[in-house]
Each structure stands twice: as structure tokens, then as C-alpha cells.
Design a protein around this motif. Structure first.
Motif, PDB file in Angstrom:
ATOM      1  N   UNK A   1       8.302   3.382  -4.832  1.00 37.95           N
ATOM      2  CA  UNK A   1       7.914   3.601  -6.225  1.00 37.95           C
ATOM      3  C   UNK A   1       8.434   4.959  -6.695  1.00 37.95           C
ATOM      4  N   UNK A   2       8.331   5.204  -7.975  1.00 36.46           N
ATOM      5  CA  UNK A   2       8.601   6.522  -8.536  1.00 36.46           C
ATOM      6  C   UNK A   2       7.268   7.218  -8.798  1.00 36.46           C
ATOM      7  N   UNK A   3       7.129   8.421  -8.294  1.00 31.02           N
ATOM      8  CA  UNK A   3       5.899   9.180  -8.505  1.00 31.02           C
ATOM      9  C   UNK A   3       6.294  10.523  -9.100  1.00 31.02           C
ATOM     10  N   UNK A   4       6.187  10.621 -10.390  1.00 32.35           N
ATOM     11  CA  UNK A   4       6.650  11.817 -11.072  1.00 32.35           C
ATOM     12  C   UNK A   4       8.165  11.910 -10.957  1.00 32.35           C
ATOM     13  N   UNK A   5       8.652  13.025 -10.454  1.00 26.29           N
ATOM     14  CA  UNK A   5      10.080  13.216 -10.263  1.00 26.29           C
ATOM     15  C   UNK A   5      10.546  12.827  -8.869  1.00 26.29           C
ATOM     16  N   UNK A   6       9.638  12.303  -8.059  1.00 21.14           N
ATOM     17  CA  UNK A   6       9.967  11.983  -6.675  1.00 21.14           C
ATOM     18  C   UNK A   6       9.878  10.484  -6.419  1.00 21.14           C
ATOM     19  N   UNK A   7      10.693  10.046  -5.455  1.00 20.32           N
ATOM     20  CA  UNK A   7      10.496   8.716  -4.909  1.00 20.32           C
ATOM     21  C   UNK A   7       9.325   8.765  -3.945  1.00 20.32           C
ATOM     22  N   UNK A   8       8.550   7.712  -3.908  1.00 11.14           N
ATOM     23  CA  UNK A   8       7.392   7.658  -3.015  1.00 11.14           C
ATOM     24  C   UNK A   8       7.215   6.214  -2.553  1.00 11.14           C
ATOM     25  N   UNK A   9       6.133   5.984  -1.814  1.00  6.24           N
ATOM     26  CA  UNK A   9       5.871   4.647  -1.282  1.00  6.24           C
ATOM     27  C   UNK A   9       4.414   4.278  -1.542  1.00  6.24           C
ATOM     28  N   UNK A  10       4.213   2.991  -1.735  1.00  7.53           N
ATOM     29  CA  UNK A  10       2.866   2.464  -1.949  1.00  7.53           C
ATOM     30  C   UNK A  10       2.636   1.316  -0.974  1.00  7.53           C
ATOM     31  N   UNK A  11       1.506   1.349  -0.288  1.00 10.50           N
ATOM     32  CA  UNK A  11       1.150   0.283   0.649  1.00 10.50           C
ATOM     33  C   UNK A  11      -0.236  -0.240   0.301  1.00 10.50           C
ATOM     34  N   UNK A  12      -0.504  -1.477   0.685  1.00 13.35           N
ATOM     35  CA  UNK A  12      -1.807  -2.072   0.400  1.00 13.35           C
ATOM     36  C   UNK A  12      -2.179  -3.048   1.505  1.00 13.35           C
ATOM     37  N   UNK A  13      -3.481  -3.345   1.608  1.00  9.58           N
ATOM     38  CA  UNK A  13      -3.953  -4.307   2.595  1.00  9.58           C
ATOM     39  C   UNK A  13      -4.367  -5.605   1.908  1.00  9.58           C
ATOM     40  N   UNK A  14      -4.906  -6.547   2.682  1.00  6.44           N
ATOM     41  CA  UNK A  14      -5.262  -7.862   2.145  1.00  6.44           C
ATOM     42  C   UNK A  14      -6.361  -7.786   1.093  1.00  6.44           C
ATOM     43  N   UNK A  15      -7.185  -6.752   1.140  1.00  3.31           N
ATOM     44  CA  UNK A  15      -8.284  -6.615   0.181  1.00  3.31           C
ATOM     45  C   UNK A  15      -7.841  -5.935  -1.110  1.00  3.31           C
ATOM     46  N   UNK A  16      -6.580  -5.533  -1.166  1.00  3.23           N
ATOM     47  CA  UNK A  16      -6.068  -4.913  -2.390  1.00  3.23           C
ATOM     48  C   UNK A  16      -6.201  -3.410  -2.444  1.00  3.23           C
ATOM     49  N   UNK A  17      -6.748  -2.795  -1.394  1.00 10.53           N
ATOM     50  CA  UNK A  17      -6.825  -1.328  -1.362  1.00 10.53           C
ATOM     51  C   UNK A  17      -5.406  -0.771  -1.276  1.00 10.53           C
TER      52      UNK A  17
END
Length: 318
Positions: A90-106
């Protein structure tokens, strides 16, 4: 960490590679979230061997001790017992970043992502194999061979030239010879595999073509019994076998479009010694990144100092 407060690094995998990476990063005062699915390749092994200061240690004790030591000392590590089912850049501000999630949507976000989720063995459907996997049936003589020395050693199939070194090593450990079981399939037509069989036979290995019905423990003794379809059986001190394996994070690897080796195992290709993948900021460690699937290698790839410096070097706006 919340989505509005991303951590410096997200680590998927609570085995030796993930734990080593978490400690290395914590010692540089980076905030880390480590996700542990509670599934481990060596979960059925009663002990781990060939690891300095931990020879004969139970795998669960090794992991729990490492976690406790880090929790007591490093407040920048957060341990989360959950299985991550989705990951994306993902894009987070001016930086590239990462987003992860589990089966419950957290959901969790981090500047860097480390895949240390390991592999899963695809066990054959022979009766009794699963119950003896990691005990009487093992995949590595360096891990289990010394404790099983003496008696007859067996091998289930020889699938590649890599298997030959284990066969040759076994002659130092077996007092009653070495047998290679083809499980009714005979010696393959592949010329390279035929050469492996030829060398093994020249060293004294016996070939057994009988079809296997099941495996069981030897009653009141250390070893296993091989039961054949013809009603006969044979006792072994240990059976060596290298079943195929797959990456536990195969779905995540695919969704992130990470480059992998063109093989059934499909481990992720790293672009250099620090384990960075074709996706900038995404790293791999342990079994996820190599064919050398041992505890020592996993820890080394997880805690490499250059790995930490790479995190530092890339921790700038892109």
C-alpha cells in the motif's frame, strides 16, 4: 499497532527465522509485530538436534523460551497468535508500506514485511506414516541420525541426486545395512536417478521392490516396522524420506506477486544476501527462502546483521 500507527516491520512466522528476525530488529529499537499461526514443520519431532546449546531440546521449549526472553527484554516486539490470510503493498503517506489481515478481518500495517512462514510437507497416504513422521520416519540424518545409530536404516524412494549424500552418510550409522524401498515402483527410468541407485548399490545398499501397506512402531523397542502387501514385514531403526513440500504462505506469495523458483516447493527468490525480494521492502527468511531447511539456516537468515542494516537503509520516503 493500529492501522494509523504502522510498525516498522511485520513478521509472518513464529519459527526460528521469524523469532531471530524479531530479536535482531528489536535490538535496533524497531517496532515489530510477529504473527504466529501456531503451525510448525517440526511440531511432531520430539527433539531438535545439531543446534548449538539446544541439542536435544524440544522444539516447543525452544520457541517458548525465545519468546519469553524477548518479551522480558524488548518492549518493541508485539506477538500476535493468528494466521495471516491476506497481504498487500500500500501507499502510506510518502512511503510504500504493507498491510496484512487475518480471517477475522483484523488489520495491521508496517513499513516492511518479512515472510518467515516456513513450509509444509505433503505426506504420503501410507497408513501409519503421518503418525511416525518426525520420529521413526525422518527427513534429515544430521537432525536425527546420531540418535538412531545401529540396526538397519531404510530409505523410501530416491528422488534426486541430493538424496545420495544421505544414503552414503547412513553407512556410518547403520550397523545392519541400508535398504532402499521403491514401494512397488522399481528403479525409475530417469538416467540421473538410475545413476544414484547404481552408486548406492555399489556401496552395499539393498533394493526392496515390495509394495508397502503400512508402518508401525516396533513394540517395546526403538524403531519402526515396515508392513508389506504380501503379508511380510521388516524392522528398521529409522526410515529416511524427503516428501515434497509447499510454502505455507503460498497464497500470500502469489497475491504479492513475488518471484519464486520454478519448482514444486516454489521458495521465494531473494535478490541478495539480505533476503529482499523483487518487491522493495518485502523480505524472506528461513524455509520460505531456501532449499536448506534447517533450524540453523533459518536463524542465520533471520538475524543477519546486514538484514537489519537493509531495513535501516530503505527506511526513507520513496
Amino acid at each position: 499497532m493500529t492501522p494509523d500507527q504502522p510498525s516498522d516491520a511485520l513478521i509472518i512466522g513464529g519459527g526460528p527465522a521469524g523469532l531471530a528476525a524479531a530479536m535482531a530488529l528489536a535490538r535496533a529499537c524497531y517496532s515489530v509485530v510477529l504473527f504466529d499461526s501456531q503451525e510448525y514443520r517440526n511440531d511432531t519431532a520430539p527433539m531438535m538436534h545439531n543446534v548449538l546449546c539446544n541439542d536435544g531440546r524440544e522444539p516447543w521449549f525452544f520457541r517458548s523460551t525465545a519468546m519469553k526472553e524477548m518479551m522480558d527484554k524488548y518492549d518493541s516486539i508485539t506477538f500476535v497468535d493468528t494466521q495471516i490470510t491476506a497481504a498487500r503493498q500500500i501507499n502510506h503517506g510518502q512511503r510504500n508500506a504493507f498491510e496484512v489481515s487475518n480471517q477475522k478481518g483484523a488489520t495491521w500495517r508496517g513499513q516492511k514485511l518479512i515472510l518467515a512462514s516456513g513450509t509444509r510437507d505433503i505426506l504420503p497416504s501410507i497408513q501409519g506414516y503421518k503418525e511416525l513422521w518426525g520420529r521413526g520416519i525422518v527427513h534429515c540424518l544430521f537432525c536425527e541420525g546420531f540418535e538412531k545409530k545401529g540396526g538397519r536404516f531404510g530409505f523410501l524412494d530416491l528422488n534426486s541426486r541430493d538424496d545420495l549424500s544421505a544414503v552414503l552418510m547412513s553407512f556410518r550409522l547403520a550397523d545392519d545395512g541400508v535398504t532402499i524401498y521403491t514401494n512397488g515402483k522399481g528403479i525409475p527410468n530417469d538416467m540421473e536417478i538410475q545413476e544414484v541407485f547404481k552408486i548406492a548399490i555399489s556401496r552395499g545398499a539393498k533394493i526392496d521392490d515390495r509394495e508397502i501397506q503400512s508402518f508401525s512402531e516396533i513394540p517395546d523397542a526403538d524403531g519402526i516396522q515396515v508392513h508389506f502387501q504380501d503379508g511380510t514385514q521388516e524392522d528398521l531403526k529409522v526410515l529416511l524420506h524427503s516428501p515434497p513440500s509447499v510454502n505455507r504462505a503460498a497464497d500470500l506469495i502469489s497475491s504479492l506477486n513475488l518471484e519464486t523458483v520454478a519448482s514444486p516447493e516454489g521458495h521465494v527468490i531473494s535478490k541478495g544476501p539480505v533476503g529482499e525480494t523483487n518487491i522493495r521492502g518485502c523480505f524472506v527468511a528461513g524455509d520460505t527462502s531456501t532449499e536448506a531447511k534447517t533450524v540453523n539456516v533459518a536463524m542465520a537468515t533471520g538475524r543477519c546483521f546486514s538484514f537489519v542494516t537493509s531495513i535501516c537503509k530503505h527506511h526513507v520516503p520513496h
